[in-house]
Design an enzyme around this catalytic site. Sequence first.
Site, PDB file in Angstrom:
ATOM      1  N   ARG A 230      -4.252 -38.143   8.523  1.00 28.45           N
ATOM      2  CA  ARG A 230      -5.331 -39.141   8.363  1.00 28.45           C
ATOM      3  C   ARG A 230      -4.741 -40.542   8.192  1.00 28.45           C
ATOM      4  O   ARG A 230      -5.283 -41.509   8.711  1.00 28.45           O
ATOM      5  CB  ARG A 230      -6.237 -38.754   7.201  1.00 28.45           C
ATOM      6  CG  ARG A 230      -7.194 -37.647   7.628  1.00 28.45           C
ATOM      7  CD  ARG A 230      -7.610 -36.765   6.494  1.00 28.45           C
ATOM      8  NE  ARG A 230      -8.425 -37.440   5.523  1.00 28.45           N
ATOM      9  CZ  ARG A 230      -8.571 -37.016   4.268  1.00 28.45           C
ATOM     10  NH1 ARG A 230      -7.933 -35.944   3.847  1.00 28.45           N
ATOM     11  NH2 ARG A 230      -9.351 -37.658   3.443  1.00 28.45           N
TER      12      ARG A 230
ATOM     13  N   ARG B 189      -9.061 -34.681  -5.410  1.00 27.61           N
ATOM     14  CA  ARG B 189     -10.409 -34.553  -4.850  1.00 27.61           C
ATOM     15  C   ARG B 189     -10.546 -33.212  -4.129  1.00 27.61           C
ATOM     16  O   ARG B 189     -11.583 -32.557  -4.214  1.00 27.61           O
ATOM     17  CB  ARG B 189     -10.686 -35.719  -3.888  1.00 27.61           C
ATOM     18  CG  ARG B 189     -12.110 -35.787  -3.393  1.00 27.61           C
ATOM     19  CD  ARG B 189     -12.388 -37.087  -2.669  1.00 27.61           C
ATOM     20  NE  ARG B 189     -11.821 -37.103  -1.323  1.00 27.61           N
ATOM     21  CZ  ARG B 189     -11.945 -38.126  -0.478  1.00 27.61           C
ATOM     22  NH1 ARG B 189     -12.599 -39.211  -0.831  1.00 27.61           N
ATOM     23  NH2 ARG B 189     -11.423 -38.067   0.726  1.00 27.61           N
TER      24      ARG B 189
ATOM     25  N   ARG C 239     -12.828 -29.747  -0.248  1.00 30.28           N
ATOM     26  CA  ARG C 239     -12.722 -30.335   1.093  1.00 30.28           C
ATOM     27  C   ARG C 239     -11.422 -29.939   1.758  1.00 30.28           C
ATOM     28  O   ARG C 239     -10.346 -30.234   1.248  1.00 30.28           O
ATOM     29  CB  ARG C 239     -12.767 -31.865   0.983  1.00 30.28           C
ATOM     30  CG  ARG C 239     -14.089 -32.451   1.377  1.00 30.28           C
ATOM     31  CD  ARG C 239     -14.071 -33.949   1.216  1.00 30.28           C
ATOM     32  NE  ARG C 239     -13.356 -34.627   2.287  1.00 30.28           N
ATOM     33  CZ  ARG C 239     -13.434 -35.927   2.518  1.00 30.28           C
ATOM     34  NH1 ARG C 239     -14.183 -36.682   1.740  1.00 30.28           N
ATOM     35  NH2 ARG C 239     -12.764 -36.475   3.502  1.00 30.28           N
TER      36      ARG C 239
ATOM     37  N   LYS D 272     -13.899 -46.008  -1.341  1.00 32.89           N
ATOM     38  CA  LYS D 272     -15.049 -46.605  -0.662  1.00 32.89           C
ATOM     39  C   LYS D 272     -16.364 -45.955  -1.117  1.00 32.89           C
ATOM     40  O   LYS D 272     -17.325 -46.648  -1.427  1.00 32.89           O
ATOM     41  CB  LYS D 272     -14.913 -46.456   0.867  1.00 32.89           C
ATOM     42  CG  LYS D 272     -13.641 -47.086   1.438  1.00 32.89           C
ATOM     43  CD  LYS D 272     -13.577 -46.979   2.961  1.00 32.89           C
ATOM     44  CE  LYS D 272     -13.408 -45.564   3.494  1.00 32.89           C
ATOM     45  NZ  LYS D 272     -12.054 -45.006   3.316  1.00 32.89           N
TER      46      LYS D 272
ATOM     47  N   ARG E 139     -14.170 -47.263  12.537  1.00 33.81           N
ATOM     48  CA  ARG E 139     -12.799 -46.808  12.346  1.00 33.81           C
ATOM     49  C   ARG E 139     -11.945 -47.039  13.583  1.00 33.81           C
ATOM     50  O   ARG E 139     -10.763 -46.708  13.575  1.00 33.81           O
ATOM     51  CB  ARG E 139     -12.800 -45.319  12.024  1.00 33.81           C
ATOM     52  CG  ARG E 139     -12.670 -44.995  10.545  1.00 33.81           C
ATOM     53  CD  ARG E 139     -12.788 -43.493  10.374  1.00 33.81           C
ATOM     54  NE  ARG E 139     -12.107 -43.015   9.218  1.00 33.81           N
ATOM     55  CZ  ARG E 139     -12.695 -42.607   8.099  1.00 33.81           C
ATOM     56  NH1 ARG E 139     -14.011 -42.680   7.957  1.00 33.81           N
ATOM     57  NH2 ARG E 139     -11.993 -42.137   7.108  1.00 33.81           N
TER      58      ARG E 139
END
Length: 192
Positions: free
Chosen positions: A146, A128, A134, A14, A89
């Site tokens: 998640r 990532r 992160r 996204k 969400r």
Amino acid sequence: MINLILFGKPGSGKGTQAEFIKKKYDLIHISTGDVFRYNISKQTDLGLLAKSYMEKGDLVPDNVTIQMLEAEVNKTPNAKGFIFDGFPRTTLQAEMLDEFLNSKNLSISMIIALEVDENILIDRLINRGIASGRADDQDRSKIQNRFEEYNKKTSTLINYYKSQNKFFEVEGNGEIDEISQRLFNVIDLIIK
Ligand code: ADP
């Protein structure tokens, strides 16, 4: 005005695609994840609150997220339109977004979901995490959580927007440029 929602599971691309869409259509990109991470880095009250949820891979509570989103939209009153990335969400967030936009005589133009296989998503998130540091991308159990949050709370939005005839899907596996082109083709359907 074009107001788009980019939809998809964690890691579906996204944020990457929002950058291309933003440039092509001159829109303001609001990523709730990025706003939370910015607040965490500045150690604001909002950041401190969001941090405990995000680190575990849980959603941040609706009331906090909605208020923040409205404040972000209000920062650019003359925008040609917005790309919402990571918001809504939950169904409550979607309802509140509609109400908020209605109060400004605006509405969601369309929602586009990026469809990516879950095993590819896990590889992307792990990579990532290595590149960005992160915390929520570095641990398989957080990533799994998640996905569970998505399945429990977020996936129901598909029906919410289908019932308004605003839901579109795009194949999110493949080259970045190819996927952008697929997105542009869908967005161009509503541009007169
Ligand atoms: P990704 O979609 O790739 O997981 P994001 O950067 O969009 O990454 O979101 C990271 C985290 O930020 C989420 O796991 C959640 O904790 C929090 N977050 C972002 N957007 C929302 C939202 N709309 N509602 C609640 N929490 C959110």
